[in-house]
Enzyme design. Structure first.
Site, PDB file in Angstrom:
ATOM      1  N   GLU A  26       4.857  -1.713   5.103  1.00 47.82           N
ATOM      2  CA  GLU A  26       4.999  -0.438   5.834  1.00 47.82           C
ATOM      3  C   GLU A  26       4.506  -0.611   7.270  1.00 47.82           C
ATOM      4  OE1 GLU A  26       3.410   2.822   3.187  1.00 47.82           O
ATOM      5  OE2 GLU A  26       5.583   3.091   3.139  1.00 47.82           O
ATOM      6  N   HIS A  54      -1.855  -1.031  -0.896  1.00 49.05           N
ATOM      7  CA  HIS A  54      -2.739   0.055  -0.435  1.00 49.05           C
ATOM      8  C   HIS A  54      -3.745   0.384  -1.526  1.00 49.05           C
ATOM      9  CE1 HIS A  54       0.635   1.459   2.454  1.00 49.05           C
ATOM     10  NE2 HIS A  54      -0.127   0.542   3.012  1.00 49.05           N
ATOM     11  N   HIS A  76      -1.554   0.657  -5.024  1.00 57.07           N
ATOM     12  CA  HIS A  76      -0.110   0.601  -5.248  1.00 57.07           C
ATOM     13  C   HIS A  76       0.497  -0.305  -4.182  1.00 57.07           C
ATOM     14  CE1 HIS A  76      -0.659   3.788  -2.247  1.00 57.07           C
ATOM     15  NE2 HIS A  76       0.403   3.202  -1.719  1.00 57.07           N
ATOM     16  N   HIS A 104       4.102  -1.558  -1.684  1.00 60.64           N
ATOM     17  CA  HIS A 104       5.380  -1.300  -1.016  1.00 60.64           C
ATOM     18  C   HIS A 104       6.024  -2.661  -0.823  1.00 60.64           C
ATOM     19  CE1 HIS A 104       4.071   2.848   0.017  1.00 60.64           C
ATOM     20  NE2 HIS A 104       2.880   2.273   0.062  1.00 60.64           N
ATOM     21  N   HIS A 108       8.041   5.861  -7.530  1.00 60.28           N
ATOM     22  CA  HIS A 108       7.977   5.547  -6.092  1.00 60.28           C
ATOM     23  C   HIS A 108       7.293   4.214  -5.850  1.00 60.28           C
ATOM     24  CE1 HIS A 108       9.107   9.680  -5.533  1.00 60.28           C
ATOM     25  NE2 HIS A 108       8.025  10.097  -6.149  1.00 60.28           N
ATOM     26  N   THR A 145       1.877   7.860   3.555  1.00 61.21           N
ATOM     27  CA  THR A 145       3.198   7.392   3.999  1.00 61.21           C
ATOM     28  C   THR A 145       4.297   7.897   3.067  1.00 61.21           C
ATOM     29  OG1 THR A 145       3.191   5.359   2.698  1.00 61.21           O
ATOM     30  CG2 THR A 145       2.140   5.287   4.887  1.00 61.21           C
TER      31      THR A 145
HETATM   32  N1  LIG Z   1       1.100   4.896   1.064  1.00 63.09           N
HETATM   33  S1  LIG Z   1       0.086   6.019   0.573  1.00 63.09           S
HETATM   34  O1  LIG Z   1      -1.220   5.402   0.349  1.00 63.09           O
HETATM   35  O2  LIG Z   1       0.069   7.090   1.532  1.00 63.09           O
HETATM   36  C1  LIG Z   1       0.619   6.649  -0.975  1.00 63.09           C
HETATM   37  C2  LIG Z   1       1.777   6.217  -1.567  1.00 63.09           C
HETATM   38  F1  LIG Z   1       2.596   5.320  -0.979  1.00 63.09           F
HETATM   39  C3  LIG Z   1       2.141   6.662  -2.836  1.00 63.09           C
HETATM   40  F2  LIG Z   1       3.291   6.213  -3.402  1.00 63.09           F
HETATM   41  C4  LIG Z   1       1.362   7.562  -3.509  1.00 63.09           C
HETATM   42  S2  LIG Z   1       1.810   8.055  -5.118  1.00 63.09           S
HETATM   43  O3  LIG Z   1       0.889   9.009  -5.632  1.00 63.09           O
HETATM   44  O4  LIG Z   1       1.893   6.818  -5.886  1.00 63.09           O
HETATM   45  C5  LIG Z   1       3.431   8.708  -5.090  1.00 63.09           C
HETATM   46  C6  LIG Z   1       3.537   9.744  -4.040  1.00 63.09           C
HETATM   47  O5  LIG Z   1       2.733  10.851  -4.303  1.00 63.09           O
HETATM   48  C7  LIG Z   1       0.207   8.035  -2.912  1.00 63.09           C
HETATM   49  N2  LIG Z   1      -0.523   8.993  -3.582  1.00 63.09           N
HETATM   50  C8  LIG Z   1      -1.039  10.124  -2.848  1.00 63.09           C
HETATM   51  C9  LIG Z   1       0.082  10.820  -2.096  1.00 63.09           C
HETATM   52  C10 LIG Z   1       0.123  12.251  -2.566  1.00 63.09           C
HETATM   53  C11 LIG Z   1      -0.961  12.398  -3.534  1.00 63.09           C
HETATM   54  C12 LIG Z   1      -1.400  13.517  -4.215  1.00 63.09           C
HETATM   55  C13 LIG Z   1      -2.409  13.389  -5.151  1.00 63.09           C
HETATM   56  C14 LIG Z   1      -2.948  12.137  -5.396  1.00 63.09           C
HETATM   57  C15 LIG Z   1      -2.527  11.016  -4.700  1.00 63.09           C
HETATM   58  C16 LIG Z   1      -1.579  11.196  -3.739  1.00 63.09           C
HETATM   59  C17 LIG Z   1      -0.166   7.560  -1.640  1.00 63.09           C
HETATM   60  F3  LIG Z   1      -1.314   7.969  -1.081  1.00 63.09           F
HETATM   61 ZN   LIG Z   2       1.078   3.171   0.128  1.00 66.61          ZN
END
Ligand SMILES: NS(=O)(=O)c1c(F)c(F)c(S(=O)(=O)CCO)c(N[C@H]2CCc3ccccc32)c1F
Ligand SMILES: [Zn+2]
Length: 263
Positions: A104, A117, A91, A93, A66, A198
């Site tokens: 975003e 982010h 990470h 976007h 992702h 997001t």
């Molecule tokens: N734009 S954002 O900051 O909201 C955001 C992301 F955009 C994103 F891609 C991720 S992830 O973990 O790389 C992939 C989806 O879980 C996370 N990680 C989070 C989402 C779900 C989760 C569960 C456990 C640990 C980290 C996360 C995230 F918080």
């Molecule tokens: Zn993000």
């Protein structure tokens, strides 16, 4: 857990089928309308602690299908917020190679080339990110808008390793560096609102801080971010490019967006 994508039959309009919060309230990102902001004099400058990582500290750079994500040690933390928030990961976007428009959050309808982010969890109350991710006071994410312009040496500290994570679930170790150098100069100028992850599961658990000033990366750096990685696994026959990994802006539902600066 269910698969989700940014387009097609598992795209964002279908997320709520498997992830009910994605159809709920306090969703992110949003389009920040600067004429609807409320100045809040209590919003203090964001303070970063232990962000200057030594080179013998090793971070994991990964492609989770992702996004491109960099793990961060929890001894990095933020203060100046209602709680202490410890770092977990950062990470990105982005748009696509020939469309540098993939942030975003929007500002007055303007989409920036990309967005970084830095995800933190409330370490006053929760032991780790997974415990905090679904709690209303669980997370604080720093958002940094990215423009294409000057070469950014800090970005290259991890970008030069991106060819090691071309395919989903690939990871490489990268030496620590000064993560502060990835952020804009002014940590006292930002937008603030209550929102969500997001991506699925879209938990409404994020205190968002979006810095006013964008950072810049060069056209070559943007191209490598936007065209180097695939969302498919290495052994899959037809590789699928990972791009346009941004959620569209959500309804503000009359949420007040606070701002830490006046003009
Ligand atoms: N734009 S954002 O900051 O909201 C955001 C992301 F955009 C994103 F891609 C991720 S992830 O973990 O790389 C992939 C989806 O879980 C996370 N990680 C989070 C989402 C779900 C989760 C569960 C456990 C640990 C980290 C996360 C995230 F918080
Ligand atoms: Zn993000």
């Amino acid at each position: 857990e269910a698969k989700w994508t940014y387009n097609g039959p598992e795209g964002e309009h279908h997320w709520s089928k498997h992830y009910p919060f994605c159809g709920g309230v306090f969703q992110s990102p949003i389009d920040i309308q600067t004429d609807l902001l409320r100045f809040d004099p209590h919003l203090r400058p964001i303070e970063l602690h232990n962000y200057n990582l030594s080179a013998n500290e090793h971070l994991t750079l990964g492609n989770n299908g992702h996004s491109v994500q960099l793990s961060l040690p929890s001894r990095m933390f933020l203060s100046g917020l209602p709680h202490r928030y410890s770092a977990a990961q950062l990470h990105f976007h982005w748009g696509s190679a020939n469309t540098p428009s993939g942030s975003e959050h929007l500002v007055n309808g303007k989409r920036f080339a990309a967005e970084m982010h830095i995800v933190h969890f409330n370490s006053d109350k929760y032991a780790n990110l997974s415990m905090a991710v679904d709690k209303s006071d669980g997370l604080a994410v720093l958002g940094v808008l990215v423009e294409v312009g000057k070469f950014n040496p800090a970005f290259d500290q991890f970008l030069k390793f991106i060819n090691g994570i071309k395919y989903r679930d690939q990871k490489v170790k990268v030496p620590g560096f000064n993560v502060r150098a990835l952020l804009p100069l002014r940590l006292d100028e930002y937008y603030r609102y209550d929102g969500s992850l997001t991506t699925p599961p879209c938990y409404p658990s994020v205190l968002w801080t979006l810095f006013r000033s964008p950072i810049q990366i060069s056209p070559k750096q943007f191209l490598s971010l936007a065209s180097a990685v695939y969302s498919s696994h290495a052994q899959e026959s037809n590789s699928v490019s990972l791009n346009a990994n941004y959620r569209k802006p959500q309804l503000s539902d009359h949420r007040v967006v606070l701002v830490s600066f006046k003009e």
